[in-house]
Design an enzyme around this catalytic site. Structure first.
Site, PDB file in Angstrom:
ATOM      1  NE  ARG A 133     -15.699 -26.070   5.226  1.00 60.02           N
ATOM      2  CZ  ARG A 133     -16.620 -25.688   4.353  1.00 60.02           C
ATOM      3  NH1 ARG A 133     -17.586 -24.861   4.724  1.00 60.02           N
ATOM      4  NH2 ARG A 133     -16.561 -26.108   3.090  1.00 60.02           N
ATOM      5  NE  ARG A 191     -14.463 -18.084   1.169  1.00 55.87           N
ATOM      6  CZ  ARG A 191     -14.924 -19.333   1.129  1.00 55.87           C
ATOM      7  NH1 ARG A 191     -15.226 -19.968   2.240  1.00 55.87           N
ATOM      8  NH2 ARG A 191     -15.066 -19.958  -0.027  1.00 55.87           N
ATOM      9  CG  HIS A 204     -19.324 -18.204   6.576  1.00 58.80           C
ATOM     10  ND1 HIS A 204     -19.841 -19.159   7.409  1.00 58.80           N
ATOM     11  CD2 HIS A 204     -19.555 -18.639   5.317  1.00 58.80           C
ATOM     12  CE1 HIS A 204     -20.351 -20.144   6.690  1.00 58.80           C
ATOM     13  NE2 HIS A 204     -20.187 -19.846   5.406  1.00 58.80           N
ATOM     14  CG  ASP A 215     -27.482 -22.714   3.499  1.00 54.49           C
ATOM     15  OD1 ASP A 215     -27.362 -21.589   4.019  1.00 54.49           O
ATOM     16  OD2 ASP A 215     -26.831 -23.079   2.505  1.00 54.49           O
ATOM     17  CD  GLU A 270     -22.821 -17.694   7.630  1.00 52.78           C
ATOM     18  OE1 GLU A 270     -22.636 -16.946   6.641  1.00 52.78           O
ATOM     19  OE2 GLU A 270     -23.061 -18.908   7.523  1.00 52.78           O
TER      20      GLU A 270
END
Length: 283
Positions: free
Chosen positions: A58, A82, A156, A199, A257
């Site tokens: 994170r 990831r 990201h 978002d 991003e």
């Protein structure tokens, strides 16, 4: 508070230049630290991140591929790379001379052992160039198979900010965006301010500027090979619901991003290559 460390909690490349700090994990080819000499950290990293081989990290710059978001039922969010172990191809530093570090990681389907989600052959590279002035990142995807492939991808990027409620983001005025919180498509009017859970997937190829009065700095985020810009902050309730996110950490971060998702997905014929590039500069 951002995560602080003097040792790398996972395998990777870590370098220091004066008070500066650069770091990349082989887990996810994950850039986790960019702090130029004499500056506050540019990337944010959660103090609650798991640092586990089977979990994404994170913060920093997670590599998103081959889908953005939840994928199909049972798929890991934002793709499987990831949590894959990438192979270090090359590293070069000129830290003593000019404070620069170059790192390149490689991944393909043989390394992940996965065929679901992207059932055709590919080769991916993550290249990071750390300098005192900017961090340059390139995600390159090669179609090495005999079939056409279609995918989404993103860098990201979690930026460290003094207080996200005081930040303004310019460069997206007039751009249309899909608001994942409300489910509506809208058009941006003026600068962006963060006043609640945010978002948004913008249709924009242009440069974005983050104005941070608390830290007294401006970050310029330029990109290429990117149809979309994502702006994300979880705000209060979403931060509390995320197990790897501190309840009060949301004030210190903002994701900007470079992405290709939704209608901006990439299609490559056999032998073709695509590069997604992002450059984060201190102005």
């Amino acid at each position: 508070m951002a995560f602080e460390t003097t040792t790398n909690p996972m395998r990777g490349v870590e370098a220091k230049h004066g008070s500066g700090h650069y770091g990349v994990f082989e887990h996810g080819a994950h850039i986790w630290s960019y702090q130029p000499d004499g500056q506050a950290p540019v990337l944010w990293l959660s103090a609650h991140s798991a640092f586990s081989d089977d979990q994404p990290i994170r913060g920093g710059v997670p590599v998103i591929f081959p889908w953005f978001g939840p994928g199909e039922e049972g798929d890991p969010a934002h793709g499987f790379v990831r949590t894959a172990t990438w192979h270090l191809q090359d590293t070069k530093d000129t830290l003593e001379r000019d404070g620069r570090l170059l790192v390149e990681y490689e991944l393909d389907q043989a390394m992940t052992g996965r065929q679901d989600g992207l059932p055709h052959r590919y080769r991916a590279y993550l290249r990071a160039k750390f300098t005192p002035e900017y961090l340059g990142i390139t995600l390159e995807i090669n179609n090495t198979g005999e079939n056409v492939i279609t995918f989404e991808n993103a860098l990201h990027t979690y930026l460290a900010v003094g207080d996200v409620r005081e930040v303004t983001v310019s460069g997206l005025d007039g751009a249309t965006y899909f608001d994942k919180v409300t489910g509506e498509t809208q058009t941006q009017s003026g600068d962006i301010t963060i006043t609640g859970e945010t978002d948004r997937v913008y249709t924009s190829e242009g440069e974005v500027v983050v104005h941070d009065p608390v830290l007294g700095r401006t970050l310029v985020i330029a990109k290429s090979g990117s149809a979309n810009t994502v702006v994300w902050n979880p705000w209060v309730d979403k931060a509390k619901a995320l197990p790897d996110f501190g309840d009060d950490e949301w004030t210190g971060m903002l994701c900007i991003e470079a992405a290709n998702c939704r209608d901006g997905a990439i299609t490559l014929r056999p032998g073709e290559m695509h590069q997604l590039r992002q450059r984060i500069a201190l102005a």
